[in-house]
Every structure is written in structure tokens, then in C-alpha cells.
Design an enzyme around this catalytic site. Structure first.
Site: not given
Ligand code: KIV
Length: 272
Positions: A91, A190, A52-53, A123, A121
Site C-alpha cells: 500500500d 472493499e 497500511d492496516s 486507494e 496499491k
């Protein structure tokens, strides 16, 4: 020169666990489009993350929060069309899984069905336990993500190193163990201290892939546009730049502009 190990004809979630067992480090980078994914897959990358970057890198947002599920599916399907070998992880964007486990499963199914990706993925740790479990029951492989979790940036307030204090480190270790027990196939850590990341990697049988988490983990991930120097205002300590494309590209664009203005381009050979 090629040093990529290409022993795995197709990289699967099982290959990653085997790599950890065999002491082979896992290489992972981000990709959001067909052309970049084709180059990365051809070079022998093990895992491509449609992160999602993309919200920052492709769309210029300050955070990862604005990107939508539809936009992630668009990026993921472009990447999937390019690859032959690597594993593609996508993501789940902010707001597509935190509501409840049913919403999480529906979002994960949309990603798998509409993009053809291989895994998702998410978070977070214990807070999203039910969502992870429900996605896994549908046979969708899940990669966890702990430490600095950019979707929670407004809770943290800054992008500094996480889990430096004992209490946060303890919670991170508990969450890592929980993610393994739930059935996640790998975990991204991270921006956490290298010592803590190494301990987590040693305690888990699933691979731990680090970004700003030192060398004691089972693999590394970076944002591709950062490591090839296309983004040039971002200088975290963990980033190794392999190219300075910002400079190179600026030079090429300046030459083109000058050639057009001067009438040098196109030449006789470049016309019909
Ligand atoms: O979105 C992303 O690029 C990521 C990596 C930084 C791990 O989550």
C-alpha cells in the site's frame, strides 16, 4: 491437508489475470513481518498485501492514516525477505501520493527500490488518475482499491458498507472501468454489496479481489490477524475466523507465567 493450488511456481501480475481467465479464485492475505510471511508463502498464498492496516494491527492506531512511507518500506522489506513464490503488493500510505503525480511516482519508486516489492496499491478512482498513470509509465504494476477506502474515513465518517445508493454505485463502476483502462492489473473492492461487486467483476477483464464484497468476485482478501483470531474485538459479518489465537496465546502465556512463578520452568532438561 493442503488444498492450495501451486501451479504457478512464481505468481506474477500476469498469473493473476490468467487465474481469472481460467476461473481459478485468487487468495490474498496481509503480512507485515518476516515470520508470518514465511508461513503464508509456504502455505501457498497467491498474493501478500503489505497493507497500511499495519497502522492498526501492528502499531495500534485507530486509523490507517498515521503510518509513514518509511514504515511501509520497513514492513515490505521484511515480507520480501521471507517469500519464494507469492506476489507482494504494498500500500502507498496516506499522504504519499495524493499531493500530485510526481510525489506518487517518487513514493512508488521508493517502495520498489528499497523493499524489493512487486507492485503497489492506491486507494481511489478518477481523483488519482494522474498519479496512477504516472506510476504505470515507470513500469510499476498498480492495484486499485475502491468501495470502502479507509484512508478517507474522515470523509465517510463510518466504516459501513459503501455504494448502496445508485449514484455511488454508478461512480464506483465508472472508476473500476477507468482503473482497468489506465492499466491497473487488479482491483480490490472493499465492503460493497455482493451484487454490485459481481457485476464489476463480470464487466472487467482484470481480477477483482473482494473483502466484504461477496462471492461473485475473482478472489478474496482478509487481514491475517483477523482471520486467525489474534484480534478479537473486530466482528464484521464478512470475517471468517479460522483460529482463535487470542484464546490460545493467552492460555500459553498464562501457563508460562505460572511456570516461571512456581519455579517449574526451566526444568533440569532445559538447562546446561
Ligand atoms: O490495508 C489493508 O489491509 C487493505 C485490505 C483490507 C484490502 O487494504
Amino acid at each position: 491437508m493442503s488444498v492450495a493450488k501451486k501451479e504457478y511456481k512464481k505468481v506474477t501480475v500476469k498469473s493473476l489475470v490468467d487465474m481469472k481467465k481460467n476461473g481459478e479464485k485468487i487468495s490474498m492475505l496481509t503480512a507485515y513481518d518476516y515470520t508470518m510471511a514465511k508461513i503464508l508463502d509456504g502455505a501457498g498464498i497467491d498474493v501478500l498485501l503489505v497493507g497500511d492496516s499495519a497502522s492498526n494491527v501492528m502499531a495500534g492506531h485507530e486509523t490507517t492514516l498515521p503510518i509513514t512511507l518509511d514504515q511501509m518500506i520497513y514492513h515490505a522489506s521484511s515480507v520480501i525477505r521471507a517469500i519464494d513464490r507469492c506476489l507482494v503488493v504494498v500500500d502507498l500510505p496516506f499522504g504519499s501520493y495524493q499531493g500530485n503525480s510526481r510525489q506518487a511516482l517518487e513514493s512508488a519508486i521508493r517502495i520498489m527500490k528499497e523493499s524489493g516489492a512487486h507492485a503497489v496499491k492506491l486507494e481511489g478512482g478518477s481523483e488519482i488518475e494522474q498519479s496512477i498513470s504516472r506510476i504505470l509509465t515507470a513500469g510499476i504494476p498498480v492495484m486499485g482499491h475502491l468501495g470502502l477506502t479507509p484512508q478517507s474515513i474522515y470523509k465517510f465518517g463510518t466504516y459501513t458498507v459503501r455504494a448502496k445508493e445508485e449514484e455511488e454505485a454508478k461512480k464506483l463502476k465508472q472508476d473500476a472501468k477507468l482503473l482497468e483502462e489506465l492499466g491497473c492489473f487488479a482491483l480490490v473492492l472493499e465492503k460493497v454489496p455482493a451484487k454490485l461487486a459481481k457485476e464489476v467483476a463480470q464487466e472487467l477483464s482484470i481480477p477483482v479481489i473482494g473483502i466484504g464484497a461477496g462471492n461473485g468476485v475473482d478472489g478474496q482478501v482478509l487481514v491475517t490477524h483477523d482471520m486467525i483470531g489474534m484480534t478479537h474485538e473486530f466482528h464484521p459479518r464478512f470475517l471468517r475466523r479460522y483460529l482463535d489465537l487470542y484464546q490460545e496465546m493467552t492460555g500459553a502465556f498464562e501457563s508460562y507465567i505460572s511456570d516461571v512463578k512456581s519455579g517449574d520452568f526451566p526444568s533440569k532438561k532445559e538447562q546446561y
